[in-house]
Scaffold this motif. Structure first.
Motif, PDB file in Angstrom:
ATOM      1  N   LYS A   1      13.886 -31.128  31.105  1.00 39.03           N
ATOM      2  CA  LYS A   1      15.190 -31.279  30.448  1.00 39.03           C
ATOM      3  C   LYS A   1      15.592 -32.749  30.375  1.00 39.03           C
ATOM      4  CE  LYS A   1      17.266 -26.811  31.552  1.00 39.03           C
ATOM      5  NZ  LYS A   1      18.351 -26.118  32.285  1.00 39.03           N
ATOM      6  N   GLU A   2      15.374 -33.476  31.464  1.00 38.83           N
ATOM      7  CA  GLU A   2      15.696 -34.908  31.467  1.00 38.83           C
ATOM      8  C   GLU A   2      14.842 -35.662  30.448  1.00 38.83           C
ATOM      9  OE1 GLU A   2      15.250 -36.342  35.449  1.00 38.83           O
ATOM     10  OE2 GLU A   2      17.039 -35.301  36.180  1.00 38.83           O
ATOM     11  N   LYS A   3      13.556 -35.287  30.369  1.00 44.50           N
ATOM     12  CA  LYS A   3      12.658 -35.934  29.418  1.00 44.50           C
ATOM     13  C   LYS A   3      13.103 -35.651  27.988  1.00 44.50           C
ATOM     14  CE  LYS A   3       7.784 -36.445  28.293  1.00 44.50           C
ATOM     15  NZ  LYS A   3       6.416 -35.983  28.579  1.00 44.50           N
ATOM     16  N   LYS A   4      13.468 -34.393  27.702  1.00 43.87           N
ATOM     17  CA  LYS A   4      13.957 -34.045  26.368  1.00 43.87           C
ATOM     18  C   LYS A   4      15.252 -34.785  26.056  1.00 43.87           C
ATOM     19  CE  LYS A   4      11.962 -29.429  25.910  1.00 43.87           C
ATOM     20  NZ  LYS A   4      12.246 -27.991  25.795  1.00 43.87           N
ATOM     21  N   LEU A   5      16.112 -34.880  27.072  1.00 44.25           N
ATOM     22  CA  LEU A   5      17.374 -35.580  26.877  1.00 44.25           C
ATOM     23  C   LEU A   5      17.132 -37.067  26.600  1.00 44.25           C
ATOM     24  CD1 LEU A   5      20.456 -35.340  26.903  1.00 44.25           C
ATOM     25  CD2 LEU A   5      20.403 -35.839  29.347  1.00 44.25           C
ATOM     26  N   ARG A   6      16.195 -37.674  27.346  1.00 46.88           N
ATOM     27  CA  ARG A   6      15.850 -39.075  27.096  1.00 46.88           C
ATOM     28  C   ARG A   6      15.243 -39.265  25.707  1.00 46.88           C
ATOM     29  NH1 ARG A   6      12.011 -40.005  31.365  1.00 46.88           N
ATOM     30  NH2 ARG A   6      12.917 -38.506  32.760  1.00 46.88           N
ATOM     31  N   GLN A   7      14.343 -38.348  25.325  1.00 48.01           N
ATOM     32  CA  GLN A   7      13.747 -38.431  23.987  1.00 48.01           C
ATOM     33  C   GLN A   7      14.809 -38.261  22.903  1.00 48.01           C
ATOM     34  OE1 GLN A   7      10.648 -35.491  23.938  1.00 48.01           O
ATOM     35  NE2 GLN A   7       9.138 -36.856  24.903  1.00 48.01           N
ATOM     36  N   LYS A   8      15.738 -37.359  23.131  1.00 47.50           N
ATOM     37  CA  LYS A   8      16.807 -37.151  22.163  1.00 47.50           C
ATOM     38  C   LYS A   8      17.676 -38.392  22.040  1.00 47.50           C
ATOM     39  CE  LYS A   8      19.874 -33.331  20.990  1.00 47.50           C
ATOM     40  NZ  LYS A   8      20.515 -32.120  21.468  1.00 47.50           N
ATOM     41  N   ARG A   9      18.011 -39.003  23.163  1.00 40.46           N
ATOM     42  CA  ARG A   9      18.797 -40.235  23.146  1.00 40.46           C
ATOM     43  C   ARG A   9      18.020 -41.358  22.453  1.00 40.46           C
ATOM     44  NH1 ARG A   9      21.132 -40.262  29.305  1.00 40.46           N
ATOM     45  NH2 ARG A   9      22.680 -38.613  28.980  1.00 40.46           N
ATOM     46  N   LEU A  10      16.719 -41.457  22.761  1.00 43.19           N
ATOM     47  CA  LEU A  10      15.885 -42.477  22.148  1.00 43.19           C
ATOM     48  C   LEU A  10      15.815 -42.281  20.631  1.00 43.19           C
ATOM     49  CD1 LEU A  10      14.013 -44.906  22.612  1.00 43.19           C
ATOM     50  CD2 LEU A  10      12.131 -43.280  22.847  1.00 43.19           C
ATOM     51  N   LYS A  11      15.629 -41.041  20.182  1.00 41.00           N
ATOM     52  CA  LYS A  11      15.610 -40.757  18.745  1.00 41.00           C
ATOM     53  C   LYS A  11      16.954 -41.115  18.123  1.00 41.00           C
ATOM     54  CE  LYS A  11      12.107 -37.143  18.635  1.00 41.00           C
ATOM     55  NZ  LYS A  11      11.815 -35.732  18.361  1.00 41.00           N
ATOM     56  N   GLY A  12      18.041 -40.815  18.818  1.00 38.80           N
ATOM     57  CA  GLY A  12      19.370 -41.164  18.309  1.00 38.80           C
ATOM     58  C   GLY A  12      19.537 -42.670  18.190  1.00 38.80           C
ATOM     59  N   LYS A  13      19.060 -43.407  19.202  1.00 40.58           N
ATOM     60  CA  LYS A  13      19.139 -44.865  19.147  1.00 40.58           C
ATOM     61  C   LYS A  13      18.285 -45.412  18.006  1.00 40.58           C
ATOM     62  CE  LYS A  13      20.101 -45.637  24.051  1.00 40.58           C
ATOM     63  NZ  LYS A  13      19.589 -46.195  25.302  1.00 40.58           N
ATOM     64  N   ILE A  14      17.094 -44.861  17.823  1.00 46.37           N
ATOM     65  CA  ILE A  14      16.207 -45.313  16.749  1.00 46.37           C
ATOM     66  C   ILE A  14      16.851 -45.045  15.391  1.00 46.37           C
ATOM     67  CG2 ILE A  14      13.999 -44.842  15.591  1.00 46.37           C
ATOM     68  CD1 ILE A  14      12.780 -44.486  18.377  1.00 46.37           C
ATOM     69  N   LYS A  15      17.458 -43.870  15.228  1.00 45.06           N
ATOM     70  CA  LYS A  15      18.134 -43.558  13.968  1.00 45.06           C
ATOM     71  C   LYS A  15      19.293 -44.517  13.727  1.00 45.06           C
ATOM     72  CE  LYS A  15      17.114 -38.636  13.630  1.00 45.06           C
ATOM     73  NZ  LYS A  15      17.690 -37.281  13.646  1.00 45.06           N
ATOM     74  N   THR A  16      20.044 -44.815  14.770  1.00 42.25           N
ATOM     75  CA  THR A  16      21.179 -45.736  14.635  1.00 42.25           C
ATOM     76  C   THR A  16      20.695 -47.131  14.239  1.00 42.25           C
ATOM     77  OG1 THR A  16      22.374 -44.480  16.323  1.00 42.25           O
ATOM     78  CG2 THR A  16      23.185 -46.684  15.814  1.00 42.25           C
ATOM     79  N   ILE A  17      19.663 -47.615  14.908  1.00 44.66           N
ATOM     80  CA  ILE A  17      19.121 -48.946  14.594  1.00 44.66           C
ATOM     81  C   ILE A  17      18.558 -48.962  13.175  1.00 44.66           C
ATOM     82  CG2 ILE A  17      17.264 -50.564  15.163  1.00 44.66           C
ATOM     83  CD1 ILE A  17      17.737 -49.828  18.111  1.00 44.66           C
ATOM     84  N   ARG A  18      17.880 -47.885  12.776  1.00 49.77           N
ATOM     85  CA  ARG A  18      17.340 -47.796  11.419  1.00 49.77           C
ATOM     86  C   ARG A  18      18.471 -47.835  10.387  1.00 49.77           C
ATOM     87  NH1 ARG A  18      15.264 -42.267  10.081  1.00 49.77           N
ATOM     88  NH2 ARG A  18      17.459 -42.030   9.713  1.00 49.77           N
ATOM     89  N   ASN A  19      19.519 -47.069  10.627  1.00 52.29           N
ATOM     90  CA  ASN A  19      20.647 -47.040   9.688  1.00 52.29           C
ATOM     91  C   ASN A  19      21.347 -48.395   9.608  1.00 52.29           C
ATOM     92  OD1 ASN A  19      20.141 -44.369   9.103  1.00 52.29           O
ATOM     93  ND2 ASN A  19      21.633 -43.577  10.556  1.00 52.29           N
ATOM     94  N   ILE A  20      21.505 -49.056  10.757  1.00 49.74           N
ATOM     95  CA  ILE A  20      22.142 -50.378  10.767  1.00 49.74           C
ATOM     96  C   ILE A  20      21.277 -51.373  10.005  1.00 49.74           C
ATOM     97  CG2 ILE A  20      22.750 -52.325  12.260  1.00 49.74           C
ATOM     98  CD1 ILE A  20      23.701 -50.256  14.325  1.00 49.74           C
ATOM     99  N   SER A  21      19.961 -51.359  10.245  1.00 53.11           N
ATOM    100  CA  SER A  21      19.082 -52.304   9.542  1.00 53.11           C
ATOM    101  C   SER A  21      19.040 -51.998   8.048  1.00 53.11           C
ATOM    102  CB  SER A  21      17.679 -52.288  10.141  1.00 53.11           C
ATOM    103  OG  SER A  21      17.091 -51.013   9.976  1.00 53.11           O
ATOM    104  N   LEU A  22      19.058 -50.739   7.669  1.00 48.84           N
ATOM    105  CA  LEU A  22      19.080 -50.367   6.258  1.00 48.84           C
ATOM    106  C   LEU A  22      20.381 -50.847   5.597  1.00 48.84           C
ATOM    107  CD1 LEU A  22      17.650 -48.827   3.970  1.00 48.84           C
ATOM    108  CD2 LEU A  22      18.912 -46.815   4.684  1.00 48.84           C
TER     109      LEU A  22
END
Length: 162
Positions: free
Chosen positions: A37-58
């Motif tokens: 669960k912690e690993k999934k939560l970390r992956q979910k947070r990481l994906k959210g951060k990546i999406k945010t950074i991608r949207n900001i750079s776009l």
């Protein structure tokens, strides 16, 4: 039976060595589930951060492109305004030259300026000399002289041979 800890259950008398039955398999399963669960939560947070950074750079890239395009349009508009201003100035100068041409085209003005400014006198009919300006005084020849032949490698070779 005395329950000391939920994880550790002690069975029997405490004077004797108690028989300890650990529930390792269940605990390990719970640990694995918690870690998953912690690993999934970390992956979910990481994906959210990546999406945010991608949207900001776009958004940044699109913003830079828009501002750059507007700069190019602004510069082109400035050049157009400058060229239009130059065209208007040339047209005004042209009009002024046309007015001057009409002024100088008057024969009376030419005679007045010749007599007053240049101190010329009107010719007598008896002393006037007429010249025919329609004839060519200097005749041009179409032939090129030998000195005017362009000097090149080929011309030098032909001169040496012939």
């Amino acid at each position: 039976m005395i329950v000391v800890n939920k994880d550790n259950i002690v069975s029997g008398n405490t004077v004797l060595q108690p028989e300890y039955v650990p529930y390792l398999e269940e605990k390990e399963k719970e640990d694995l589930k918690r870690k998953a669960k912690e690993k999934k939560l970390r992956q979910k947070r990481l994906k959210g951060k990546i999406k945010t950074i991608r949207n900001i750079s776009l958004a940044f890239t699109v913003g830079v492109l828009l501002v750059g395009r507007y700069c190019v349009i602004y510069n082109m508009q400035q050049q157009l305004n400058s060229i239009n201003k130059n065209i208007n100035q040339v047209n005004r100068d042209n009009e002024n030259l046309k007015v001057d041409l009409v002024k100088y085209n008057n024969i009376q003005y030419i005679e007045d300026s010749a007599i007053n400014k240049l101190h010329m006198i009107a010719p007598d009919k008896g002393t006037a000399v007429q010249a025919d300006l329609d004839k060519e005084v200097i005749k041009s020849s179409d032939k090129k002289s030998e000195n005017q032949v362009p000097k090149g490698v080929w011309n030098k070779i032909t001169k040496m041979l012939f």
